[in-house]
Write an enzyme that holds these catalytic residues in place. Structure first.
Site, mmCIF file in Angstrom:
data_model
loop_
_atom_site.group_PDB
_atom_site.id
_atom_site.type_symbol
_atom_site.label_atom_id
_atom_site.label_comp_id
_atom_site.label_asym_id
_atom_site.label_seq_id
_atom_site.Cartn_x
_atom_site.Cartn_y
_atom_site.Cartn_z
ATOM 1 N N GLY A 179 0.883 -1.287 0.074
ATOM 2 C CA GLY A 179 0.148 -0.200 -0.002
ATOM 3 C C GLY A 179 0.915 1.426 -0.050
ATOM 4 N N LYS A 197 5.774 19.268 -3.866
ATOM 5 C CA LYS A 197 5.957 19.663 -2.688
ATOM 6 C C LYS A 197 7.241 20.739 -2.780
ATOM 7 C CE LYS A 197 4.459 15.232 -0.615
ATOM 8 N NZ LYS A 197 5.073 13.927 -0.526
#
Lengths: 423, 423
Positions: A179, A197
């Site tokens: 995940g 970012k």
């Protein structure tokens, strides 16, 4: 303490994390939560499904809501929704890096016109406090450089490639199974997420508007097990680095690409999905901030942190947190990758031929590139040899030229990789 | 921007650094600087000596000054001077860790009565942003643990002992020659400086008043080259760690002592005079902040940072920075070192006698201590053997008892050292 009414837009992993953390703060009342599917089963004890709506405008148009928490992500339709919120004089707390990187300038302008603010600690490096420190306690500094591991997925993949000697494909598969990576991993592995970012962090660090489209970006998909191995032998580890530098001429050098990081460097120690940011400025010198860059709980720490700072401030003034206002009128002059200077790692496949190393050395010299290390790694079965070159600081355009010229020679079979080096 | 008048008390290394950094902020006017000797030559270009006074009350009693910057240090006479400043409604920015650790509670009370605030980012870990992040952007968290390298001098000495295999005495001498350690190094090497910083940081992390006199404190003077060597062989490096923990029963465990830190731990990578703080909480998880813990420029970053945040806030409200107000009415219940639980490193000199290791094992077992590693390091010329034991988690009082009992046996010559372990 006054009580404040909030609406939450988006109720996935992060939204649910924020909801849970807010249960400890009874003065913050969650009035409405906008979701895609109001009928989806939510794994929260005693959850009042009446809070749910599939219309986010019920939140941003509600006269009853003071602050909008946006954790839905994406640009469309989120941009329009948040524009409406700002025009309705709602303050915003968001974790949406893509939106801020692409449309931040417009949003901050609208916020200013409406005398409301946008806080976004969670948009960069999840739980690591970096946005607010740069805007507040570090504001005496001229920041000259930021270098960060801003994407946990790629750092996890590179760590596994390094520690378990996996191929990129196998490490990616493991990250997906756990995940850490999405089914379509493009956003992470091609460096888009890190670039968003970096754009946000560079804007506040250098006080200039950064154009996301001018950020040079290279992902990790071309890193081979062989590169990891050679880097290790030379005392380096490979990391996806988001780099922002203010040059002496005032221009800004911002880019995302893999780098060989010297093992003694603090960023080389950062493993798995952890994020880390090194910030260098005057007078503070070098600072490193390390922590969880994603996940429901760390991200909720930043979202709720922003919210609590905002409401504490709103209790004493109607003109909150002056440092938080983004107001960069100046646009950064971003340089092209060809104009950057770096040390390089070059992996070359050459014919097994006594003149190959001499030829590489001569050609690099002709292009103003000094070689600091050259290593031939034995002879392959097909009578070719792998040669690794580490250069001193050189201009990217010169290196690209040298590599083009190298390929014209019959004795050079292939340039297997070109990576930049951080010592 | 309004302009603000400040007075500076103390004009040593840090004061001079603050003065220089403030030259870039023309809206902050330095009105007066209190020094011990007004005639001392100052190494600053175009310095106006009329700014100097040898009477700090000229600053704290001046109706013309809004904010007092205190970088003089010490408790006497600084406490009385700052008390007067607060009673005259001056805000304070200070770097004085000893004063805050010993008298902070009183000062914050007086500040509150006068509706002014005290900011002190520079008091803990120099340039590293930690106080303001804990009080603002991290305020959604319940912080459960802080573990820090908060003293650069001792970290420098331990680094040299490790890397160059120096004795404590030689490494201390080198630190003194380089200006990292003072002629009387007691404050650093006996852990007083780290304990002051730990008291301040624990107070804001756990939201409870910490009694500096109840912080268990052990310095680095008893660390031998041999301990460093054995630690290295076992995969550890020795660091002076300031540790604060909130226990499940709500009690607080705060102490400063050397620890064997596992080499893979991020704090083990922190070298020379660098400081680093690991903070663990919910929901943020683990964060690590690393940077320069001392020096004129990094400390000035924090002092001027506090000042700029304060003046930005004073422009919008007369009731500034609500998060910055210290208001801990509850006193921490600090536990005794005997009640703490740790893993241990014990270095023992035993007779070269076949039953020694068995005897140690049996006696530790009897005292509820499980041994995880035991290592005998050859036989000395005097027919004694050095034995190193690493234990699993055990109660300190049990370990102290076991060591007392060990010494009663003829086969145990000496307990050379007892250190705690952080994995």
């Amino acid at each position: 303490m006054k009580s404040f009414n909030v609406g939450i837009i988006g109720f996935g992993t992060v939204g649910t994390g924020v909801f849970k953390v807010l249960q400890s703060f009874p003065d913050i009342k969650i009035k409405k939560i906008a979701v895609k599917n109001v009928n989806k089963k939510r794994n929260i004890e005693n959850f009042d499904t009446n809070l749910l709506t599939d219309n986010p405008y019920e939140i941003v148009n509600s006269p009853d809501i003071d602050i909008v928490i946006e954790v839905a992500g994406g640009v469309n339709p989120t941009f329009d929704i948040l524009k409406a919120a700002l025009n309705n004089k709602k303050h915003i707390v968001t974790a949406n890096k893509e939106l801020l990187a692409k449309k931040g300038s417009e949003l901050f302008q609208i916020a200013k016109q409406n005398n409301v603010i946008i806080l976004y600690e969670a948009a960069v490096a999840g739980g690591i406090p970096i946005i607010m420190p740069v805007k507040t306690i570090l504001c005496a500094n001229k920041i000259n450089r930021i270098a960060g591991i801003l994407n946990g997925t790629t750092n996890y993949i590179l760590t596994k490639m390094t520690e378990k000697e996996l191929s990129y494909e196998t490490a990616l598969k493991q990250a997906q199974d756990l995940g850490y990576a999405e089914t379509d991993p493009t956003g992470d592995v091609e460096g888009f997420d890190a670039a968003y970012k970096l754009a946000i962090l560079s804007t506040i660090s250098f006080n200039k508007k950064i154009d996301i489209n001018k950020i040079y970006r290279e992902g990790i998909t071309k890193i081979k097990a062989n590169d990891i191995k050679s880097a290790k032998e030379l005392g380096y580890t490979i990391k996806l680095i988001a780099l922002g530098q203010r040059l002496e001429n005032g221009k800004i050098d911002v880019r995302v690409h893999p780098m060989l990081v010297a093992k003694k460097h603090l960023l080389a120690q950062v493993k798995n999905a952890t994020n880390s940011i090194m910030l260098s400025g005057y007078p503070v010198g070098d600072l490193v901030f390390t922590g969880a860059g994603a996940g429901a709980e760390p991200t909720a720490s930043s979202v709720v942190g922003d919210l609590l700072v905002l409401v504490a401030d709103l209790e004493t003034t109607s003109n909150p947190i002056p440092q938080a206002v983004c107001n960069h009128t100046e646009t950064a002059e971003q340089i092209d990758i060809g104009d950057t200077f770096n040390e390089y790692y070059v992996s070359i496949t050459a014919s097994n031929h006594p003149g190959a190393i001499g030829f590489i050395g001569t050609l690099f010299g002709k292009n103003n590139i000094n070689i600091s290390t050259i290593m031939q790694k034995g002879i392959n079965e097909d009578n070719t040899a792998e040669i690794i070159v580490i250069t001193e600081r050189a201009k990217e355009a010169d290196v690209q030229n040298a590599l083009k010229e190298l390929l014209k020679s019959e004795s050079i079979k292939n340039i297997d990789n070109l990576l930049r080096v951080m010592n």
